[in-house]
Motif scaffolding. Structure first.
Motif, mmCIF file in Angstrom:
data_model
loop_
_atom_site.group_PDB
_atom_site.id
_atom_site.type_symbol
_atom_site.label_atom_id
_atom_site.label_comp_id
_atom_site.label_asym_id
_atom_site.label_seq_id
_atom_site.Cartn_x
_atom_site.Cartn_y
_atom_site.Cartn_z
ATOM 1 N N SER A 16 -0.252 4.217 -0.956
ATOM 2 C CA SER A 16 -1.147 5.375 -1.043
ATOM 3 C C SER A 16 -0.640 6.493 -0.138
ATOM 4 O O SER A 16 0.186 6.283 0.755
ATOM 5 N N ARG A 17 -1.160 7.692 -0.352
ATOM 6 C CA ARG A 17 -0.734 8.851 0.432
ATOM 7 C C ARG A 17 -0.983 8.618 1.920
ATOM 8 O O ARG A 17 -0.104 8.850 2.762
ATOM 9 N N ASP A 48 3.479 -0.528 -5.819
ATOM 10 C CA ASP A 48 2.060 -0.753 -5.585
ATOM 11 C C ASP A 48 1.305 -0.541 -6.899
ATOM 12 O O ASP A 48 1.115 0.593 -7.332
ATOM 13 N N ARG A 108 -1.744 -0.707 -7.554
ATOM 14 C CA ARG A 108 -3.089 -0.175 -7.398
ATOM 15 C C ARG A 108 -3.122 1.327 -7.119
ATOM 16 O O ARG A 108 -4.184 1.952 -7.187
ATOM 17 N N THR A 109 -1.973 1.887 -6.772
ATOM 18 C CA THR A 109 -1.910 3.317 -6.457
ATOM 19 C C THR A 109 -1.193 4.065 -7.568
ATOM 20 O O THR A 109 -0.091 3.675 -7.960
ATOM 21 N N ASP A 115 0.853 -1.187 0.000
ATOM 22 C CA ASP A 115 0.000 0.000 0.000
ATOM 23 C C ASP A 115 0.890 1.238 0.000
ATOM 24 O O ASP A 115 1.423 1.632 1.034
ATOM 25 N N SER A 151 -1.436 5.813 3.612
ATOM 26 C CA SER A 151 -0.642 4.728 4.177
ATOM 27 C C SER A 151 0.803 5.154 4.428
ATOM 28 O O SER A 151 1.369 4.907 5.498
ATOM 29 N N GLU A 201 0.271 9.797 -6.933
ATOM 30 C CA GLU A 201 -0.144 9.867 -5.532
ATOM 31 C C GLU A 201 1.000 9.485 -4.600
ATOM 32 O O GLU A 201 1.219 10.126 -3.563
ATOM 33 N N THR A 202 1.719 8.436 -4.967
ATOM 34 C CA THR A 202 2.891 8.046 -4.174
ATOM 35 C C THR A 202 3.902 9.184 -4.137
ATOM 36 O O THR A 202 4.459 9.503 -3.079
#
Length: 321
Positions: free
Chosen positions: A95-96, A124, A126-127, A93, A98, A131-132
């Protein structure tokens, strides 16, 4: 110990880094304190951990050691995020939410207001990369991380993230941390050239081939080794094959000829590959001292060439040049 510039940044790290994968699980706080004191006394600075190691206990042990045994300013702290424990198991994960939540928790466990290097531990799918990247920029903007980077990412993803970071103008891809040793040279296909093109430094984890290059597994499986432990046996097993055995034998032969230990030869070889730091993960203080002994070894060109040849990775289209 030599200090090396991390890519094109102003950060310098020691040629050998101290890994803490076993801290809080197989290495208690007493041994951890002895390790880090020996490491700093030898001129070492880079200490590598992750929120995922021992479910955070590795960072907690490091935090206690930093508070009681060494000066925080003497240590370059690198931690990683992007892996989460769930009821269904570990998930990736990046994401931002996480990444930033994990960083805050890491800072609390480490007892510091910032880390020197903050890495995304795994890609990841899925992200969105943007965003990362926004999370990495926020980590730098907020002062919680001085530099950011990636770990275990393929070349194309590294290039994507590095390009997005550069476009932001206020952060850069400072480092890529990848598995790299005589037993695993896959990063030579694309990742090393990508890192060089982006101005990112390379940190090599498991430079001793998950411990196999020490030669301890040549004749048997020691009962007190990682290969015999229930939680790390699967990690070691891929390097107990025939190809690895031939490389280990070549390293042992070179070590005999030089009057050194196999792990010293393996680490010295990696020092010829342009990495900023080779991160050694010692379970005991004695194991760390053995690795620190490699700091002064310079291999003859003939030995480097022979080891290059016996461990050469297969290259094909389009990487082959």
């Amino acid at each position: 110990m030599e200090l090396r510039q991390l890519g094109s940044t102003g950060l310098h790290v020691s040629a050998l880094g101290l890994g803490t994968l076993t801290w809080g699980r197989d290495t208690d706080e007493l041994d951890a304190a002895e390790q880090i004191k020996s490491f700093v006394e030898a001129g070492g600075s880079l200490v590598d951990t992750a929120a995922h190691y021992a479910d955070g206990d590795s960072e907690s042990v490091l935090g206690h050691v930093l508070a009681n045994d060494v000066d925080r300013s003497d240590v370059v702290v690198c931690t990683k995020a992007g892996l989460r424990r769930t009821r269904a198991g570990t998930v990736v994960d990046a994401s931002r939410a996480s990444l930033l939540d994990s960083l805050d928790e890491s800072l609390r466990r480490l007892g510091t207001d910032h880390v020197d290097l903050f890495l995304v531990q795994a890609p990841d799918p899925r992200t969105p990369a943007a965003e990362t990247v926004s999370a990495l920029r926020r980590a730098v903007d907020s002062g919680r991380a001085r530099y950011v980077g990636l770990s275990n990412h393929p070349g194309w993803r590294t290039a994507q993230v590095g390009t997005l970071l550069a476009a932001s103008g206020d952060a850069e891809l400072a480092a890529v941390e990848v598995e790299y040793s005589l037993l695993e040279r896959g990063v030579e296909r694309e990742v090393l050239d990508c890192a060089d093109g982006l101005g990112a430094g390379v940190l090599a984890w498991s430079p001793l081939g998950r411990g196999v290059l020490t030669g301890k597994y040549r004749d048997s499986l020691p009962a007190d080794s990682r290969g015999a432990s229930p939680h790390l046996a699967g990690f070691i097993e891929p390097y107990l094959d025939r190809r690895s055995s031939s490389i280990v034998q070549a390293v042992a032969t070179a070590a005999d000829g030089l009057g050194r230990e196999p792990l010293e030869v393996a680490l010295a070889w990696l020092g010829t590959r342009g990495v900023a730091s080779a991160i050694v993960g010692a379970r005991t203080p004695g194991q760390l001292r053995a690795s620190l002994a490699a700091a002064d070894l310079v291999l003859p060109h003939a030995v480097v060439g022979a080891l290059d040849e016996v461990s050469a990775p297969s290259l094909g289209y389009p990487e082959y040049r």
